[in-house]
Motif scaffolding. Structure first.
Motif, PDB file in Angstrom:
ATOM      1  N   GLU A 161      -3.623   4.657   5.291  1.00 29.20           N
ATOM      2  CA  GLU A 161      -2.964   4.661   3.827  1.00 29.20           C
ATOM      3  C   GLU A 161      -2.304   5.757   3.511  1.00 29.20           C
ATOM      4  OE1 GLU A 161      -2.961   1.999   2.327  1.00 29.20           O
ATOM      5  OE2 GLU A 161      -4.702   0.600   2.389  1.00 29.20           O
ATOM      6  N   ASN A 210      -0.151   6.196   0.419  1.00 26.70           N
ATOM      7  CA  ASN A 210      -0.663   5.985  -0.916  1.00 26.70           C
ATOM      8  C   ASN A 210      -1.574   7.189  -1.397  1.00 26.70           C
ATOM      9  OD1 ASN A 210       0.687   3.423  -0.941  1.00 26.70           O
ATOM     10  ND2 ASN A 210      -0.894   2.659   0.169  1.00 26.70           N
ATOM     11  N   ASP A 216      -4.495   1.186  -1.980  1.00 26.44           N
ATOM     12  CA  ASP A 216      -3.215   0.962  -2.170  1.00 26.44           C
ATOM     13  C   ASP A 216      -2.653   0.916  -3.604  1.00 26.44           C
ATOM     14  OD1 ASP A 216      -4.221  -1.275  -2.975  1.00 26.44           O
ATOM     15  OD2 ASP A 216      -3.549  -2.603  -1.204  1.00 26.44           O
ATOM     16  N   GLN A 226      -2.858  -1.411  -5.648  1.00 27.60           N
ATOM     17  CA  GLN A 226      -2.436  -2.615  -6.015  1.00 27.60           C
ATOM     18  C   GLN A 226      -3.044  -2.964  -7.435  1.00 27.60           C
ATOM     19  OE1 GLN A 226      -2.292  -5.189  -1.994  1.00 27.60           O
ATOM     20  NE2 GLN A 226      -1.013  -6.160  -3.858  1.00 27.60           N
ATOM     21  N   ARG A 258       2.079  -3.982  -3.483  1.00 28.56           N
ATOM     22  CA  ARG A 258       1.735  -2.653  -2.670  1.00 28.56           C
ATOM     23  C   ARG A 258       3.066  -1.829  -2.539  1.00 28.56           C
ATOM     24  NH1 ARG A 258      -0.936  -0.722   1.941  1.00 28.56           N
ATOM     25  NH2 ARG A 258      -2.903  -1.629   2.079  1.00 28.56           N
ATOM     26  N   SER A 311      -0.406  -4.576   4.201  1.00 28.70           N
ATOM     27  CA  SER A 311      -1.666  -5.240   4.087  1.00 28.70           C
ATOM     28  C   SER A 311      -2.326  -5.207   5.479  1.00 28.70           C
ATOM     29  CB  SER A 311      -1.560  -6.783   3.604  1.00 28.70           C
ATOM     30  OG  SER A 311      -2.645  -7.279   3.451  1.00 28.70           O
TER      31      SER A 311
END
Ligand code: UDP
Ligand code: MG
Length: 323
Positions: free
Chosen positions: A25, A28, A108, A110, A211, A216
């Motif tokens: 990640e 992010n 992330d 989301q 995202r 994903s």
């Protein structure tokens, strides 16, 4: 609420712990950290963040250690030796966390970190589990439809009270976290365990965002596996349904045999309908194989549990240091 203290940041027990699994990640982490620390600072209580790096290959660990340098007394970084899966990463972080209220959230963004105060409020009001459910979900149509189907199936197959099983933005009281940790399962689904132990849960509407960075980590196969694990881990319904189907099919075919025997005596030998027969046979063959597969799922699960291998391996825990 007895025993809920919220004084000072640092080495003493924080009020809120945020637990985050991280697998590739890198893009992010910085924006997540900025948004999350802002929200947590505004909460006005003490807090800590526990990251588990689940075997990332994109330099996420180095980034996490950089973030730890920015808030040395509030950030924990657990480094796994390799990828063990999201729920193992969450479990390891739960074990490290010390907060009275523990929040799980994905890396992330989301599930927006700005929704955390809503969950903390719900716990402050006396709920022991506050589960987010995503309004206006920002995923592909396929994911949303699949999710609706599996939520419906799971709620029938298990007695778990979860409105949106796929939403990891959730808050738990310490007692629930302790029960989750005592469960000691090597394949598990953290929100389902919490739903099992909750005595006063509540569903809280949370926003959802697409995202931004990275991809994903779940392809169709991993999603199907996850849902098999969830249902076999929390219910014997698939097995019981199969016993029922078996009984019904036996009764019906028994009646058919009787009918055919009578026809044999009355009408004599008949050969018509051979292809229909093959069709019906294949159909039942399919049911049988599925039944064996379902039994296999449970056997594999038992096998995995009885081996008692450590479910994850920690390479290093980078603990917070007093500032
Ligand atoms: N994740 C993890 N290990 C894995 C897969 C995912 O730690 O093997 C983390 C991932 O970094 C993210 C969270 O679990 O923080 C949810 O993953 P993702 O966003 O890919 O799932 P989706 O939102 O597509 O269901
Ligand atoms: Mg996601």
């Amino acid at each position: 609420m007895a025993g809920l203290s919220s004084s000072g940041a640092g080495v003493e027990r924080p009020f809120v712990s945020v637990v985050i699994p991280v697998f590739n990640e890198a893009e992010n982490l910085r924006p997540l950290f900025d948004r999350l620390t802002k929200v947590l600072d505004e909460l006005g209580t003490s807090w800590e963040i526990v990251f588990t790096d689940d075997g990332s290959k994109d330099g996420s660990v180095a980034l996490l250690l950089e973030l730890q340098r920015l808030r040395p007394s509030q950030i924990h970084v657990i480094e796994f030796s390799r990828n063990f899966g999201q729920h193992m990463a969450v479990l390891a972080a739960l074990r490290q966390s010390r907060g009275e209220v523990v929040i799980t959230i994905d890396a992330d963004m989301q599930d927006p970190p700005e929704e955390i105060p809503k969950l903390v409020d719900a716990i402050r009001k006396g709920h022991d589990v506050a589960g987010g459910y995503r309004v206006d979900r920002q995923d592909t149509r396929f994911r949303r439809t699949a999710s609706r189907i599996v939520n419906a199936l799971r709620s029938r197959a298990t007695s778990l009270n979860m409105r949106d099983q796929g939403c990891m933005l959730r808050a738990y009281r310490r007692e629930i976290v302790d029960l989750i940790l005592q469960s000691n399962e090597s394949i598990t689904f953290v929100p389902a365990l919490a739903a099992l132990y909750a005595s006063n849960p509540v569903d809280v509407a949370v926003q959802h965002a697409p995202r931004v960075g990275g991809r994903s980590k779940y392809n169709l196969y991993r999603l199907v596996r996850l849902n098999f694990d969830l249902v076999t881990g929390f219910s014997a319904a698939p097995l019981q349904i199969f016993s029922l189907v078996g009984l019904i099919v036996s009764a019906l075919s028994g009646a058919l045999v009787l009918l055919l025997a009578i026809r044999r005596l009355v009408v004599g030998p008949e050969v018509e309908g051979v292809f229909t027969l093959i069709g019906i046979l294949f159909f039942f063959q399919g049911i049988c194989i599925t039944g064996i597969g379902i039994m296999g799922e449970y056997v594999a699960r038992i096998y995995q549990e009885v081996r008692r291998r450590p479910p994850y391996v920690i390479k290093k825990i980078h603990e917070p240091r007093p500032e």
